[in-house]
Design an enzyme around this catalytic site. Structure first.
Site, mmCIF file in Angstrom:
data_model
loop_
_atom_site.group_PDB
_atom_site.id
_atom_site.type_symbol
_atom_site.label_atom_id
_atom_site.label_comp_id
_atom_site.label_asym_id
_atom_site.label_seq_id
_atom_site.Cartn_x
_atom_site.Cartn_y
_atom_site.Cartn_z
ATOM 1 N N LYS A 39 1.166 -1.255 -0.127
ATOM 2 C CA LYS A 39 0.119 -0.031 0.111
ATOM 3 C C LYS A 39 1.005 1.216 -0.078
ATOM 4 O O LYS A 39 0.321 2.373 -0.557
ATOM 5 C CB LYS A 39 -0.920 0.050 1.415
ATOM 6 C CG LYS A 39 -1.638 -1.182 1.692
ATOM 7 C CD LYS A 39 -2.893 -0.777 1.968
ATOM 8 C CE LYS A 39 -2.221 -1.283 3.788
ATOM 9 N NZ LYS A 39 -2.183 -2.059 4.127
ATOM 10 N N THR A 40 2.206 1.121 0.559
ATOM 11 C CA THR A 40 2.228 2.504 0.709
ATOM 12 C C THR A 40 3.467 2.697 -1.013
ATOM 13 O O THR A 40 3.354 4.014 -0.419
ATOM 14 C CB THR A 40 3.277 2.260 1.947
ATOM 15 O OG1 THR A 40 3.327 2.187 2.586
ATOM 16 C CG2 THR A 40 4.667 3.404 1.767
ATOM 17 N N THR A 41 3.941 1.820 -0.866
ATOM 18 C CA THR A 41 4.808 1.834 -2.125
ATOM 19 C C THR A 41 3.626 2.154 -3.404
ATOM 20 O O THR A 41 4.007 3.182 -4.087
ATOM 21 C CB THR A 41 5.566 0.732 -3.103
ATOM 22 O OG1 THR A 41 5.666 0.248 -1.773
ATOM 23 C CG2 THR A 41 5.962 0.775 -4.434
ATOM 24 N N ASP A 63 -1.803 4.827 8.974
ATOM 25 C CA ASP A 63 -0.855 3.622 9.670
ATOM 26 C C ASP A 63 -0.125 3.715 10.633
ATOM 27 O O ASP A 63 1.060 4.382 10.313
ATOM 28 C CB ASP A 63 -0.103 2.658 8.439
ATOM 29 C CG ASP A 63 -0.571 1.215 8.991
ATOM 30 O OD1 ASP A 63 0.216 0.844 10.037
ATOM 31 O OD2 ASP A 63 0.147 0.222 8.457
ATOM 32 N N ASN A 274 -0.186 -6.116 -6.792
ATOM 33 C CA ASN A 274 1.226 -6.470 -6.821
ATOM 34 C C ASN A 274 2.698 -7.526 -6.643
ATOM 35 O O ASN A 274 1.069 -8.911 -6.562
ATOM 36 C CB ASN A 274 2.468 -5.606 -5.173
ATOM 37 C CG ASN A 274 1.607 -4.122 -5.033
ATOM 38 O OD1 ASN A 274 2.356 -3.419 -6.604
ATOM 39 N ND2 ASN A 274 1.144 -2.998 -4.712
ATOM 40 N N CYS A 305 13.201 -23.387 -10.478
ATOM 41 C CA CYS A 305 12.138 -22.775 -11.654
ATOM 42 C C CYS A 305 10.819 -23.873 -11.034
ATOM 43 O O CYS A 305 10.269 -23.119 -11.650
ATOM 44 C CB CYS A 305 13.041 -23.497 -13.360
ATOM 45 S SG CYS A 305 14.782 -22.826 -13.352
#
Length: 363
Positions: A39-41, A63, A274, A305
């Site tokens: 959320k912050t990003t 927050d 995200n 992989c």
């Protein structure tokens, strides 16, 4: 490429947040979701993009576990702090406890309460009120924040909110305040004289002063929050950006958040997903490559992989569910998982471009 999420993107809303940037009437933008989904990003990236088009932009963290300072790599306090590298972007991190203490002190000054007592009448009443009505302290603190922000001349405010539960409580503040008024009036009717005498005994000034100060402050709080609530329910002024990651709990929490926002009459038509592994590729395509090349890989490389493929298949499943649920009505933005943390102004600027010019899923 293959129809990775099984939809015709020509019929869907643009998979970006360009609609927010272009809606110049917006004044309040909330960014929320489950804890740990970015959320912050997202808030910081959205703020940097808005700063290109608006005169003055403010990012506010509500927050308790503030992260704006970490994201921008600079100290940010409870007053608007200019962000280095911008001349029109500021940020602030609010402290609900400190705001409430400040409010109590102003009420004590107004009633002549003693400053050296262990507990003043105002503090006694506030303690009773907080214990009786959970959330009233947050409601009053939020009203102080909104009063402060409204007195500033910012074009748009981006709220980096607390995890979903706290955010939904914020939206219920008008109801909480109605309960608070009922509780205060009930206490006043039943124990008015006793409360007044007790508050005076605790150094809280005259009985009428203490009661009038508290009721007056609650009335002011209710007036501000009702006014703010009306603005929040106007889609021309307010919108809510939901943030999630492609996992079951996060998608489930997003669905709950969208339903609650609808119940409160708050506009929401953007979802940011995200930490997506290779958004431009699908699991089937990567699986074909892995199957044809795994024999030439060392054991450790095959295991790495294989785990990556399992994670990619899981993510594709939940991204598909996200498009099934919201694809027709929401702008769903897929943000890639990077090889590095998104910290500092330069990296936030670079990453923010993907909110506006998303990865082409048809490449």
């Amino acid at each position: 490429m293959a129809d990775q999420y099984d939809y015709d993107d020509e019929d869907l809303p643009d998979p970006s947040l360009k609609n927010i940037i272009e809606q110049e009437s917006l004044q309040w933008i909330f960014v929320g979701g489950k804890g740990g989904v970015g959320k912050t990003t997202t808030s910081c990236c959205l703020g940097t993009q808005l700063a290109k088009h608006r005169k003055k932009v403010l990012i506010v963290s509500t927050d308790p576990a503030h992260n704006l300072s970490d994201a921008f790599c600079q100290k940010i306090g409870r007053d608007p702090t200019p962000i280095l590298g911008f001349d029109n972007l500021s940020a602030m991190e609010i402290d609900a406890t400190e705001d409430l203490d400040k409010m109590q002190r102003s009420m004590e000054d107004a009633t002549g309460a003693g400053q050296d007592d262990d507990e003043t009448g105002i503090q006694a009443l506030m303690s009773e009120l907080t214990n009786s009505i959970p959330g009233i302290d947050e409601a009053m603190s939020f009203s102080e924040l909104m009063k402060q922000v409204q007195n500033m001349d910012y074009d748009v405010v981006v709220f980096d909110t607390a995890p979903t539960g706290h955010t939904l409580r914020l939206l219920s503040f008008p109801t909480i305040l109605e309960k608070a008024f009922g509780k205060i009036m009930d206490l006043k009717d039943r124990f008015g004289g006793l409360i007044g005498q007790a508050s005076a005994l605790f150094g809280g000034g005259s009985p009428d002063q203490v009661q009038d100060a508290l009721i007056g402050r609650l009335e002011e709080t209710r007036e501000i929050i009702n006014k703010v609530n009306t603005a929040f329910q106007d889609p021309a002024l307010t919108t809510f950006v939901c943030v999630c990651i492609p996992e079951f709990l996060s998608i489930y929490e997003t669905e709950r958040l969208v339903q609650e926002l609808s119940k409160f009459g708050i506009d929401s038509h953007n979802i940011v997903v995200n930490q997506v592994l290779f958004p431009e590729k699908d699991a089937e395509e990567l699986g074909e490559w892995f199957d044809s090349n795994k024999d030439g890989l060392q054991k450790e490389a095959r295991e790495i992989c294989s785990k990556m493929m399992a994670r990619k298949r899981m993510q594709d499943k939940y991204i598909g569910q996200c498009f099934d649920l919201y694809g027709d009505d929401f702008h769903v933005v897929l943000m890639p998982l990077l090889d590095h943390e998104v910290r500092g102004v330069d990296k936030l600027k670079d990453f923010s471009e993907l909110l506006i010019n998303p990865i082409d899923l048809e490449e």
